[in-house]
Write an enzyme that holds these catalytic residues in place. Structure first.
Site: not given
Ligand code: FPP
Length: 258
Positions: A24, A72
């Protein structure tokens, strides 16, 4: 870098067999840098590559990461599209690297919701790495802990209907055996980055006895040194599985005496 950092872990440290991570903080990482959210996801993907290599090097058996939850899909269409492109690119680009590092990939989750192209690429990368005997990397995509339990129950009901199973024999072990990674140990260490302290519907059943570790670092900043901090915390915890602390000590003494 990996080798130097590894040296900071004591040789005798008790490592978790299975580490699970909620990655996250990509969006906030990007915002802090004045960049668009997708830059955060790209940086997150790069960090994942480093962490996968490191976990494999130090002897973690299974690493399970939450890449895309069943919730998501509610994100803005443009962000979802970008994440799909990122998965596609990462699968294509990382297949050979994973194989060369002896890492086997498994996608967990309901992949039927993804495009046919992406599903095909998931299958191809799994096939390319299928013979790898080192770490298993499980990427949770369109995954939810409740979905996992529901699909297990659905399979059990099917077995009951076909006469293969008696309803009275449905116990915890029977449910656990139908979960997505029933062939692997439950996660010993559950890490969430990004400062929030919740499970967000990740591996709910399997994390019943996981040690929890929450880091304020945003995922792209959660490097090998930060992981070492979590591993040291894990090594310092006494896992009691419902017993008393004294019972655990007696049990360990019994196992180590000749
Ligand atoms: C959460 O951060 C992250 C995600 C929903 C996506 C996770 C994806 C990756 C790390 C990309 C790589 C993965 C692969 C398998 C290639 P957020 O967007 O919720 O962050 P925030 O809470 O700061 O908005």
């Amino acid at each position: 870098m990996s080798q130097d950092i590894k040296g900071t872990l004591p040789d005798s440290i008790v490592l978790p067999r299975h580490v699970a991570i909620v990655m996250d903080g990509n969006g906030r990482w990007a915002k802090r840098q004045g960049k668009p959210r997708h830059a955060g996801h790209r940086a997150g993907a790069e960090n994942l590559r480093n962490i996968v290599k490191y976990c494999g090097d130090i002897g973690i058996e299974v690493l399970t990461v939450f890449a895309f939850s069943s919730e998501n899909w509610r994100r803005p269409k443009t962000e979802v599209a970008l994440l799909m492109q990122l998965f596609m690119d990462a699968l294509k680009q990382e297949s050979a690297r994973l194989r060369d590092n002896n890492v086997r990939l498994r996608i967990i989750g309901d992949r039927s919701a993804f495009s046919a192209r992406l599903q095909r690429q998931m299958g191809e990368t799994e096939a390319i790495t299928a013979a790898c005997t080192g770490m298993l990397l499980q990427v949770a995509a369109n995954y939810g802990g409740r979905w996992d339990v529901a699909q297990a129950v659905r399979r059990l009901v099917g077995r009951v209907k076909s006469g293969e199973l008696e309803p009275s024999s449905i116990d915890e072990a029977a449910i656990a055996a139908e979960l997505t990674f029933a062939d692997r140990p439950d996660p010993d260490l559950f890490i969430r980055t990004g400062g929030e302290q919740r499970l967000s519907n990740f591996i709910l059943w399997q994390s019943a006895y996981s040690e929890l570790f929450f880091s304020d670092a945003y995922w792209p900043d959660f490097d090998e040194a930060a992981l070492n901090v979590a591993l040291r915390h894990f090594a310092g915890r006494q896992r009691r599985f419902g017993m008393t602390g004294e019972q655990v000590v007696t049990q360990v003494e019994g196992e180590t005496s000749c």
